[in-house]
Scaffold this active site. Structure first.
Site, PDB file in Angstrom:
ATOM      1  N   ASN A  10       0.883  -1.170   0.000  1.00 29.13           N
ATOM      2  CA  ASN A  10       0.000   0.000   0.000  1.00 29.13           C
ATOM      3  C   ASN A  10       0.915   1.212   0.000  1.00 29.13           C
ATOM      4  O   ASN A  10       1.536   1.521   1.016  1.00 29.13           O
ATOM      5  CB  ASN A  10      -0.882  -0.012   1.257  1.00 29.13           C
ATOM      6  CG  ASN A  10      -1.610   1.314   1.443  1.00 29.13           C
ATOM      7  OD1 ASN A  10      -1.766   2.077   0.489  1.00 29.13           O
ATOM      8  ND2 ASN A  10      -2.051   1.589   2.670  1.00 29.13           N
ATOM      9  N   LYS A  12       0.204   4.312  -0.241  1.00 34.28           N
ATOM     10  CA  LYS A  12      -0.343   5.552   0.337  1.00 34.28           C
ATOM     11  C   LYS A  12      -0.077   6.720  -0.632  1.00 34.28           C
ATOM     12  O   LYS A  12      -0.154   6.541  -1.839  1.00 34.28           O
ATOM     13  CB  LYS A  12       0.248   5.809   1.720  1.00 34.28           C
ATOM     14  CG  LYS A  12       0.222   4.558   2.586  1.00 34.28           C
ATOM     15  CD  LYS A  12       0.511   4.819   4.018  1.00 34.28           C
ATOM     16  CE  LYS A  12       0.553   3.500   4.765  1.00 34.28           C
ATOM     17  NZ  LYS A  12       0.461   3.629   6.197  1.00 34.28           N
ATOM     18  N   HIS A  96      -9.401   1.548   4.716  1.00 33.06           N
ATOM     19  CA  HIS A  96      -8.119   1.609   5.430  1.00 33.06           C
ATOM     20  C   HIS A  96      -8.277   2.545   6.629  1.00 33.06           C
ATOM     21  O   HIS A  96      -9.016   3.541   6.555  1.00 33.06           O
ATOM     22  CB  HIS A  96      -7.028   2.126   4.481  1.00 33.06           C
ATOM     23  CG  HIS A  96      -5.651   2.018   5.061  1.00 33.06           C
ATOM     24  ND1 HIS A  96      -5.157   2.947   5.950  1.00 33.06           N
ATOM     25  CD2 HIS A  96      -4.688   1.079   4.902  1.00 33.06           C
ATOM     26  CE1 HIS A  96      -3.924   2.578   6.301  1.00 33.06           C
ATOM     27  NE2 HIS A  96      -3.618   1.458   5.679  1.00 33.06           N
ATOM     28  N   GLU A  98      -6.534   4.847   7.750  1.00 39.66           N
ATOM     29  CA  GLU A  98      -6.254   6.269   7.466  1.00 39.66           C
ATOM     30  C   GLU A  98      -7.445   6.926   6.780  1.00 39.66           C
ATOM     31  O   GLU A  98      -7.714   8.112   7.009  1.00 39.66           O
ATOM     32  CB  GLU A  98      -4.964   6.395   6.630  1.00 39.66           C
ATOM     33  CG  GLU A  98      -3.742   6.080   7.478  1.00 39.66           C
ATOM     34  CD  GLU A  98      -2.539   5.570   6.704  1.00 39.66           C
ATOM     35  OE1 GLU A  98      -2.511   5.674   5.469  1.00 39.66           O
ATOM     36  OE2 GLU A  98      -1.614   5.044   7.363  1.00 39.66           O
ATOM     37  N   GLU A 168      -5.743  -4.874  10.279  1.00 43.73           N
ATOM     38  CA  GLU A 168      -4.672  -3.906  10.472  1.00 43.73           C
ATOM     39  C   GLU A 168      -4.880  -3.188  11.799  1.00 43.73           C
ATOM     40  O   GLU A 168      -5.609  -2.172  11.848  1.00 43.73           O
ATOM     41  CB  GLU A 168      -4.671  -2.885   9.337  1.00 43.73           C
ATOM     42  CG  GLU A 168      -4.383  -3.493   7.989  1.00 43.73           C
ATOM     43  CD  GLU A 168      -3.671  -2.495   7.090  1.00 43.73           C
ATOM     44  OE1 GLU A 168      -2.607  -2.849   6.570  1.00 43.73           O
ATOM     45  OE2 GLU A 168      -4.142  -1.364   6.948  1.00 43.73           O
ATOM     46  N   GLY A 174       2.577   1.790  10.671  1.00 46.17           N
ATOM     47  CA  GLY A 174       3.589   2.833  10.564  1.00 46.17           C
ATOM     48  C   GLY A 174       4.285   3.154  11.870  1.00 46.17           C
ATOM     49  O   GLY A 174       4.972   4.170  11.986  1.00 46.17           O
ATOM     50  N   SER A 214       3.280  -2.736  10.134  1.00 43.26           N
ATOM     51  CA  SER A 214       4.727  -2.869  10.288  1.00 43.26           C
ATOM     52  C   SER A 214       5.258  -4.241   9.882  1.00 43.26           C
ATOM     53  O   SER A 214       6.162  -4.781  10.519  1.00 43.26           O
ATOM     54  CB  SER A 214       5.145  -2.508  11.723  1.00 43.26           C
ATOM     55  OG  SER A 214       4.820  -1.150  11.996  1.00 43.26           O
TER      56      SER A 214
HETATM   57  C1  PEP Z   1      -0.610   0.069   5.790  1.00 41.51           C
HETATM   58  O1  PEP Z   1      -0.494   1.174   5.326  1.00 41.51           O
HETATM   59  O2  PEP Z   1      -1.598  -0.601   5.464  1.00 41.51           O
HETATM   60  C2  PEP Z   1       0.425  -0.450   6.688  1.00 41.51           C
HETATM   61  C3  PEP Z   1       0.229  -1.603   7.252  1.00 41.51           C
HETATM   62  O3  PEP Z   1       1.546   0.339   6.876  1.00 41.51           O
HETATM   63  P1  PEP Z   1       2.969  -0.119   7.553  1.00 41.51           P
HETATM   64  O4  PEP Z   1       3.329  -1.453   6.924  1.00 41.51           O
HETATM   65  O5  PEP Z   1       3.920   0.964   7.201  1.00 41.51           O
HETATM   66  O6  PEP Z   1       2.717  -0.264   9.018  1.00 41.51           O
END
Ligand code: PEP
Length: 252
Positions: A10, A12, A96, A98, A168, A174, A214
């Protein structure tokens, strides 16, 4: 029941079309000959067409990070399923955290987007996740159960063949804090049980449930060794071709 592992980046709000093409050109040789899994990247809208062209024949799917449910109309700034498909996207991330946190996406919106995606043959990746405060208040399962039910509202088993769910935990996105494989497995098993309640045995057995938060080359293998973790949704570590390829090749 075997579920083909789905390893998705992803991006972003990172990378132009030209940067996406460089990434894909660099990733292709690293992924050559890898089989038995689906690699995918959800790129910014503006990079979909170039990325999809560059990815042709590579086996890497290109997707989007959001969509609107109407087919067309006076919806300034929005993009439809048909537009995404025409640009070369084959999947879309929905709900998501975000989007939920910064742009007001609700379960009801996710459910409408999900219907539109399925009607237009775009593979939906529906995200759910609890916040740290909710986990600490022992609300994880209640929150996730409600999010899943709300986000899948109106979905029937006969339409669920391509559904992908992503767990998630918001506290792990992040932040560098990954859920342990055991913590993630506990939630994935719960989500599969909820899918069984909502959609029946077949859909529960066939739906891939990805973990996101992560994920890195050094933790993906242990996560993927859990029975109910069928793939990963990866932010930061999917921005570089070599770490993305290592994640896709988690067991090679
Ligand atoms: C994401 O954006 O879906 C995500 C899991 O980010 P990260 O791997 O950076 O934690």
């Amino acid at each position: 029941m075997s579920r083909t592992p789905f390893l998705a980046g992803n991006w972003k709000m990172y990378k132009t079309g030209a940067e996406a093409v460089s990434f894909i050109e660099a990733a292709k040789p690293l992924l050559a000959g890898v089989s038995g899994r689906q690699a995918a990247v959800a790129v910014p809208f503006t990079a979909i067409a170039e990325a999809a062209k560059a990815a042709q024949g590579s086996g890497v799917l290109i997707g989007a990070q959001n969509v609107y449910w109407e087919k067309e109309g006076a919806y300034t700034g929005e993009i439809s399923v048909g537009m995404l498909k025409a640009a070369g996207a084959s999947f879309v991330i929905l709900g998501h955290s975000e989007r939920r946190q910064f742009f007001g996406d609700t379960d009801e919106w996710v459910a409408r987007k999900l219907q539109a995606a399925l009607e237009g043959s775009l593979v939906p990746v529906v995200c759910v996740g609890e916040s740290l405060a909710q986990r600490e208040a022992n609300e994880t399962f209640a929150v996730l159960g409600a999010q899943l039910k709300g986000s899948l509202a109106g979905l029937t088993a006969d339409k669920a063949a391509t559904l992908v769910v992503a767990y998630e935990p918001v506290w792990a996105i992040g932040t560098g804090k990954t859920a342990t494989a055991a913590q993630a497995q506990e939630v994935h098993a719960f989500l599969r049980g909820e899918l069984r309640n909502l959609l029946g045995d077949k859909a529960a057995a066939e739906t891939r449930i990805l973990y996101g938060g992560s994920v890195k080359p050094d933790n993906v293998k242990s996560l993927m060794s859990e029975p109910d973790i069928d793939g990963a949704l990866v932010g930061g570590a999917a921005l570089k071709p070599d770490s993305f390829a290592q994640i896709v090749k988690f067991d090679v």
